[in-house]
Motif scaffolding. Structure first.
Motif, PDB file in Angstrom:
ATOM      1  N   CYS A 186     -20.285  -0.759  15.567  1.00 45.72           N
ATOM      2  CA  CYS A 186     -21.232  -0.854  16.685  1.00 45.72           C
ATOM      3  C   CYS A 186     -22.528  -0.129  16.333  1.00 45.72           C
ATOM      4  N   PRO A 187     -23.661  -0.818  16.401  1.00 45.64           N
ATOM      5  CA  PRO A 187     -24.942  -0.198  16.020  1.00 45.64           C
ATOM      6  C   PRO A 187     -25.612   0.578  17.153  1.00 45.64           C
ATOM      7  N   LEU A 188     -25.043   0.531  18.337  1.00 43.79           N
ATOM      8  CA  LEU A 188     -25.681   1.134  19.505  1.00 43.79           C
ATOM      9  C   LEU A 188     -25.287   2.606  19.661  1.00 43.79           C
ATOM     10  N   LYS A 189     -26.264   3.421  19.994  1.00 45.21           N
ATOM     11  CA  LYS A 189     -25.988   4.836  20.231  1.00 45.21           C
ATOM     12  C   LYS A 189     -25.229   5.002  21.554  1.00 45.21           C
ATOM     13  N   PRO A 190     -24.321   5.971  21.630  1.00 45.54           N
ATOM     14  CA  PRO A 190     -23.613   6.217  22.901  1.00 45.54           C
ATOM     15  C   PRO A 190     -24.601   6.532  24.016  1.00 45.54           C
ATOM     16  N   LEU A 191     -24.277   6.106  25.218  1.00 45.62           N
ATOM     17  CA  LEU A 191     -25.145   6.363  26.365  1.00 45.62           C
ATOM     18  C   LEU A 191     -25.003   7.815  26.818  1.00 45.62           C
ATOM     19  N   SER A 192     -26.125   8.450  27.091  1.00 41.85           N
ATOM     20  CA  SER A 192     -26.081   9.848  27.531  1.00 41.85           C
ATOM     21  C   SER A 192     -25.680   9.961  28.999  1.00 41.85           C
ATOM     22  N   ILE A 193     -26.039   8.950  29.807  1.00 43.06           N
ATOM     23  CA  ILE A 193     -25.654   8.929  31.219  1.00 43.06           C
ATOM     24  C   ILE A 193     -25.292   7.502  31.611  1.00 43.06           C
ATOM     25  N   GLN A 194     -24.541   7.386  32.691  1.00 40.27           N
ATOM     26  CA  GLN A 194     -24.206   6.101  33.281  1.00 40.27           C
ATOM     27  C   GLN A 194     -24.885   6.008  34.654  1.00 40.27           C
ATOM     28  N   TYR A 195     -24.829   4.820  35.269  1.00 34.16           N
ATOM     29  CA  TYR A 195     -25.490   4.659  36.568  1.00 34.16           C
ATOM     30  C   TYR A 195     -24.858   5.566  37.626  1.00 34.16           C
ATOM     31  N   SER A 196     -23.546   5.780  37.526  1.00 27.40           N
ATOM     32  CA  SER A 196     -22.883   6.659  38.499  1.00 27.40           C
ATOM     33  C   SER A 196     -23.415   8.088  38.408  1.00 27.40           C
ATOM     34  N   ASP A 197     -23.849   8.503  37.205  1.00 27.27           N
ATOM     35  CA  ASP A 197     -24.467   9.828  37.067  1.00 27.27           C
ATOM     36  C   ASP A 197     -25.787   9.872  37.828  1.00 27.27           C
ATOM     37  N   PHE A 198     -26.560   8.775  37.724  1.00 22.98           N
ATOM     38  CA  PHE A 198     -27.802   8.697  38.489  1.00 22.98           C
ATOM     39  C   PHE A 198     -27.514   8.734  39.984  1.00 22.98           C
ATOM     40  N   SER A 199     -26.488   7.999  40.436  1.00 21.70           N
ATOM     41  CA  SER A 199     -26.154   7.967  41.864  1.00 21.70           C
ATOM     42  C   SER A 199     -25.843   9.369  42.384  1.00 21.70           C
ATOM     43  N   SER A 200     -25.033  10.099  41.628  1.00 27.23           N
ATOM     44  CA  SER A 200     -24.686  11.460  42.033  1.00 27.23           C
ATOM     45  C   SER A 200     -25.924  12.349  42.047  1.00 27.23           C
ATOM     46  N   TRP A 201     -26.765  12.200  41.011  1.00 23.97           N
ATOM     47  CA  TRP A 201     -27.999  12.985  40.942  1.00 23.97           C
ATOM     48  C   TRP A 201     -28.913  12.674  42.119  1.00 23.97           C
ATOM     49  N   GLN A 202     -29.084  11.384  42.434  1.00 28.38           N
ATOM     50  CA  GLN A 202     -29.983  10.994  43.517  1.00 28.38           C
ATOM     51  C   GLN A 202     -29.514  11.554  44.853  1.00 28.38           C
ATOM     52  N   ARG A 203     -28.208  11.468  45.105  1.00 34.12           N
ATOM     53  CA  ARG A 203     -27.671  11.981  46.370  1.00 34.12           C
ATOM     54  C   ARG A 203     -27.804  13.488  46.473  1.00 34.12           C
ATOM     55  N   ASP A 204     -27.684  14.163  45.328  1.00 32.06           N
ATOM     56  CA  ASP A 204     -27.782  15.620  45.334  1.00 32.06           C
ATOM     57  C   ASP A 204     -29.230  16.078  45.463  1.00 32.06           C
ATOM     58  N   TYR A 205     -30.141  15.286  44.877  1.00 38.39           N
ATOM     59  CA  TYR A 205     -31.549  15.664  44.891  1.00 38.39           C
ATOM     60  C   TYR A 205     -32.251  15.271  46.182  1.00 38.39           C
ATOM     61  N   LEU A 206     -32.042  14.011  46.632  1.00 37.94           N
ATOM     62  CA  LEU A 206     -32.741  13.519  47.818  1.00 37.94           C
ATOM     63  C   LEU A 206     -31.971  13.872  49.093  1.00 37.94           C
ATOM     64  N   LYS A 207     -32.102  15.102  49.494  1.00 37.42           N
ATOM     65  CA  LYS A 207     -31.457  15.544  50.728  1.00 37.42           C
ATOM     66  C   LYS A 207     -32.261  16.714  51.314  1.00 37.42           C
ATOM     67  N   ASN A 208     -31.959  17.032  52.524  1.00 38.12           N
ATOM     68  CA  ASN A 208     -32.585  18.162  53.212  1.00 38.12           C
ATOM     69  C   ASN A 208     -34.112  18.091  53.133  1.00 38.12           C
ATOM     70  N   GLU A 209     -34.771  19.162  52.647  1.00 37.34           N
ATOM     71  CA  GLU A 209     -36.224  19.235  52.664  1.00 37.34           C
ATOM     72  C   GLU A 209     -36.875  18.169  51.783  1.00 37.34           C
ATOM     73  N   VAL A 210     -36.246  17.862  50.634  1.00 36.06           N
ATOM     74  CA  VAL A 210     -36.822  16.870  49.731  1.00 36.06           C
ATOM     75  C   VAL A 210     -36.831  15.493  50.390  1.00 36.06           C
ATOM     76  N   LEU A 211     -35.703  15.126  51.003  1.00 40.15           N
ATOM     77  CA  LEU A 211     -35.614  13.834  51.668  1.00 40.15           C
ATOM     78  C   LEU A 211     -36.569  13.771  52.853  1.00 40.15           C
ATOM     79  N   GLU A 212     -36.643  14.839  53.605  1.00 37.00           N
ATOM     80  CA  GLU A 212     -37.520  14.869  54.771  1.00 37.00           C
ATOM     81  C   GLU A 212     -38.987  14.747  54.358  1.00 37.00           C
ATOM     82  N   LYS A 213     -39.338  15.377  53.226  1.00 36.27           N
ATOM     83  CA  LYS A 213     -40.720  15.298  52.751  1.00 36.27           C
ATOM     84  C   LYS A 213     -41.044  13.871  52.333  1.00 36.27           C
ATOM     85  N   GLN A 214     -40.112  13.217  51.651  1.00 36.00           N
ATOM     86  CA  GLN A 214     -40.319  11.826  51.252  1.00 36.00           C
ATOM     87  C   GLN A 214     -40.462  10.926  52.476  1.00 36.00           C
TER      88      GLN A 214
END
Length: 227
Positions: A186-214
């Motif tokens: 396989c010539p492809l480099k391993p993926l550093s993150i998957q979409y589920s990692d982004f989902s968890s990150w987004q939910r953790d980041y976009l909340k409380n004051e950050v979400l309200e500001k957006q």
């Protein structure tokens, strides 16, 4: 230019880096996924959010190698193996282990018009409906028009893909097929993150004051618009 402007705004705050999630499953849906999940609850099995694509393959095709390349893609990207169900009254995504699938070409070479016959089959494929809870949320078909003419068609639900994803899939399939055909790894480099990692990150980041500001920003931008 956009990045430059943002980074030079006095109120700009850099977003935290997306990293691997804790590995706890099930994981939350991203906001985009939750929107699509909600629409599917209103109209189960709708084909409105199918993401179909087809590629014309000219020349001889090694079906075994093509199968290996497709299965590598499915194993490589968790999104292919993701289903969606309700846990603790909230939609969540579950990622299943990779299982080998086999795609056999449908021989249409004896048809009066192999290409038109293939188009009909491709249109049927594109109208395939998906069940988010059980999956799979993708389907691959290979149609043989002649010994040197094939159509590879696939369909994915929008909850696991988008237009950008289609380009990635086609590019990686080409690279994998070429490598495997020459007996390479396989010539492809391993993926550093998957979409589920982004989902968890987004939910953790976009909340409380950050979400309200957006939310406040867009309420101000859209204030006074017609209903």
């Amino acid at each position: 230019i956009g990045d430059y402007i943002l980074k030079n705004r006095s109120d700009f705050v850099a977003e935290p880096e997306i990293t691997k999630a804790s590995g706890e499953h099930p994981t939350p849906l991203s906001f985009s996924q939750q929107r699509l999940w909600f629409l599917d609850q209103l109209d189960p099995g709708s084909i409105a959010y199918n993401m179909p694509s087809a590629v014309r393959l000219t020349g001889s095709v090694d079906v075994a190698i093509l199968n290996k390349a497709i299965n590598t893609i499915i194993e490589r990207h968790d999104a292919f193996r993701t289903t969606f169900s309700v846990k603790s009254k909230a939609p969540t995504q579950l990622i299943a282990p990779a299982e080998w699938i086999t795609i056999q070409p449908l021989d249409l070479s004896s048809e009066e018009s192999p290409y038109n016959a293939a188009l009909e089959k491709v249109n049927q494929l594109f109208r395939t409906s998906f069940t988010l809870e059980t999956g799979p949320l993708y389907i691959f078909n290979l149609f043989k028009l002649s010994e040197t003419d094939f159509i590879l068609a696939f369909n994915l639900h929008h909850i696991i893909s988008d237009g950008w994803s289609i380009g990635i899939i086609i590019k990686e399939l080409g690279e994998l097929y070429a490598a495997y055909l020459h007996g390479e790894e396989c010539p492809l480099k391993p993926l550093s993150i998957q979409y589920s990692d982004f989902s968890s990150w987004q939910r953790d980041y976009l909340k409380n004051e950050v979400l309200e500001k957006q939310a406040s920003f867009w309420k101000q931008q859209l204030g006074g618009c017609p209903d």
